[in-house]
Motif scaffolding. Structure first.
Motif, short mmCIF file in Angstrom:
data_model
loop_
_atom_site.label_atom_id
_atom_site.label_comp_id
_atom_site.label_asym_id
_atom_site.label_seq_id
_atom_site.Cartn_x
_atom_site.Cartn_y
_atom_site.Cartn_z
N UNK A 183 0.88 -1.22 0.07
CA UNK A 183 -0.04 0.08 -0.09
C UNK A 183 0.85 1.31 -0.04
N UNK A 184 1.92 1.22 0.80
CA UNK A 184 2.83 2.20 0.95
C UNK A 184 3.52 2.77 -0.70
N UNK A 185 3.93 1.45 -1.10
CA UNK A 185 4.85 1.90 -2.31
C UNK A 185 3.82 2.27 -3.52
N UNK A 186 2.53 1.62 -3.55
CA UNK A 186 1.67 2.06 -4.56
C UNK A 186 1.00 3.39 -4.43
N UNK A 187 0.75 3.84 -3.10
CA UNK A 187 0.26 5.15 -3.17
C UNK A 187 0.97 6.11 -3.29
N UNK A 188 2.53 6.02 -2.47
CA UNK A 188 3.27 7.31 -2.69
C UNK A 188 4.00 7.25 -4.16
N UNK A 189 4.19 5.96 -4.63
CA UNK A 189 5.14 5.68 -5.89
C UNK A 189 4.02 6.10 -7.15
N UNK A 190 2.86 5.78 -7.14
CA UNK A 190 1.99 6.20 -8.23
C UNK A 190 1.72 7.62 -8.22
N UNK A 191 1.71 8.38 -6.86
CA UNK A 191 1.40 9.92 -6.69
C UNK A 191 2.74 10.51 -7.45
N UNK A 192 4.02 9.86 -7.22
CA UNK A 192 5.26 10.61 -7.59
C UNK A 192 5.53 10.47 -8.84
N UNK A 193 5.07 9.18 -9.58
CA UNK A 193 5.35 9.09 -11.06
C UNK A 193 4.20 10.03 -11.82
N UNK A 194 3.00 10.29 -11.37
CA UNK A 194 2.18 11.40 -11.85
C UNK A 194 2.69 12.76 -11.74
N UNK A 195 3.58 12.87 -10.59
CA UNK A 195 4.21 14.21 -10.70
C UNK A 195 5.33 14.38 -11.39
N UNK A 196 5.67 13.30 -12.08
CA UNK A 196 6.89 13.42 -13.09
C UNK A 196 8.27 13.03 -12.50
N UNK A 197 8.08 12.65 -11.30
CA UNK A 197 9.46 11.97 -10.33
C UNK A 197 10.05 10.96 -10.73
N UNK A 198 11.17 10.60 -10.85
CA UNK A 198 12.03 9.70 -11.35
C UNK A 198 12.90 8.87 -9.96
N UNK A 199 12.67 9.53 -9.00
CA UNK A 199 13.62 9.13 -7.85
C UNK A 199 14.90 9.41 -7.75
N UNK A 200 15.20 10.32 -9.01
CA UNK A 200 16.88 10.73 -8.88
C UNK A 200 17.07 11.68 -8.08
N UNK A 201 18.38 11.94 -7.66
CA UNK A 201 18.69 13.07 -6.86
C UNK A 201 18.37 14.23 -7.25
N UNK A 202 17.71 14.99 -6.73
CA UNK A 202 17.49 16.60 -7.04
C UNK A 202 19.02 17.21 -7.43
N UNK A 203 19.05 17.76 -8.74
CA UNK A 203 20.27 18.82 -9.16
C UNK A 203 21.25 17.68 -9.42
#
Length: 330
Positions: free
Chosen positions: A302-322
């Protein structure tokens, strides 16, 4: 776009920005204003190069320069609490979520192989004889398997379990540098070990004991291993088939993401170790212990699919900022 002409026209600007960044502690007021202006201009240059060129070296150089200039302009890093929050709500879950097909497939194959081996062992006396003598097998199924979970103090056992499982997970992560090729073999070794034990226990009529001891911690523990394997193999495949992006850029991005997963899984495995050390050998009814294990793995999903799906929709890749876009070469 003519990349050579673009570089020739703008190199003095890049060199000047780099000079100001290196001497940031001795800048005058006018030079600070110049630095801010050049930072904005070079950021635009980076956007142009990213959209018009596949030159990974140039993209990496400008990306690194812009990142350093941004740090000087903003004057401070993000607060530690913000980095911590971002890690657990974006960086870790989004990488796991983006790799879900890989680790789900790993889990399905793992359990299928374990089941086949268990049936094979349970129904073939010749195979059982090759595993051990009748007295050794009897000792295993009647004493050693159950005693394994209670012969040590819970705290030290939980630590021992965490170290062992972290090592298996680390192997899967480390094998990503070899394009993930050895990972299926690592999974097979663990699957075969599970299958052999299951076959011997079920053949002896102790399948309920086996499942009652394995399930509480095994669900979340093995899920962590599957995630490590899936992310590692996905990284390997990304390098083999990077699509229309430079291979160096893909390797840098995915490599940093794998590091985030390794850190996150260390915590997940601490939960698995705690369950194995304190819940599995406890006097709680079997259904309660199993329910705790199921709750842990369902909570993780539940944790992975909730936060992961939300981050994907926001265009996040999980890479380090900058972060720079290529792997440093010197």
């Amino acid at each position: 776009m003519d990349v050579d002409a673009f570089v020739l026209a703008n190199r003095p600007t890049w060199n000047r920005l780099e000079h100001l960044v290196k001497n940031r502690r001795r800048l005058t007021g006018a030079e600070v204003d110049e630095l801010v202006d050049l930072y904005q201009r070079v950021s635009t240059h980076l956007s142009i190069v990213r959209s018009s060129s596949s030159d990974a070296v140039l993209v990496g150089k400008l990306s690194g320069l812009v990142a350093r200039a941004r740090a000087v302009v903003t004057g401070a890093h993000a607060p530690l609490w913000r980095e911590f929050t971002r890690f657990w709500t974006v960086s870790f879950p989004v990488v796991v979520y983006r790799s879900w097909r890989w680790w789900v497939a790993s889990g399905v194959v793992f359990y299928a192989v374990a089941a086949v081996i268990a049936v094979w062992v349970a129904h073939n006396p010749e195979v059982q004889a090759s595993i051990g003598t009748p007295s050794e097998i009897e000792q295993l199924v009647n004493h050693e398997f159950a005693n394994y979970y209670s012969e040590h103090p819970a705290g030290s056992f939980a630590l021992q379990v965490w170290v062992n499982n972290a090592w298996v997970t680390a192997q899967c992560i480390a094998m990503s540098v070899l394009l993930g090729i050895p990972i299926p073999y690592i999974l097979f070794q663990n699957s075969a070990n599970l299958g052999v034990n299951a076959g011997l226990m079920f053949q002896a009529g102790k399948g309920d004991i086996f499942l009652g001891l394995i399930t509480p911690h095994g669900l979340i523990e093995l899920t962590a291993v599957f995630v490590a394997a899936g992310v590692g193999m996905r990284l390997g495949w990304s390098v083999i088939s990077p699509g229309d992006r430079p291979r160096g850029q893909v390797l840098a991005e995915q490599g940093r993401a794998v590091v985030a997963v390794a850190i996150g899984l260390a915590v997940v495995l601490m939960v698995a170790g705690a369950i194995e050390g304190f819940v599995t050998p406890s006097s709680l009814p079997t259904f309660v212990r199993v329910a705790i294990g199921v709750a842990a793995v369902v909570g993780f999903f539940g944790y992975v699919f909730h936060f992961g799906r939300r981050a994907v929709r926001a265009g996040e890749t999980g890479d380090v900022e900058d972060a720079p876009d290529v792997v440093p070469t010197g």
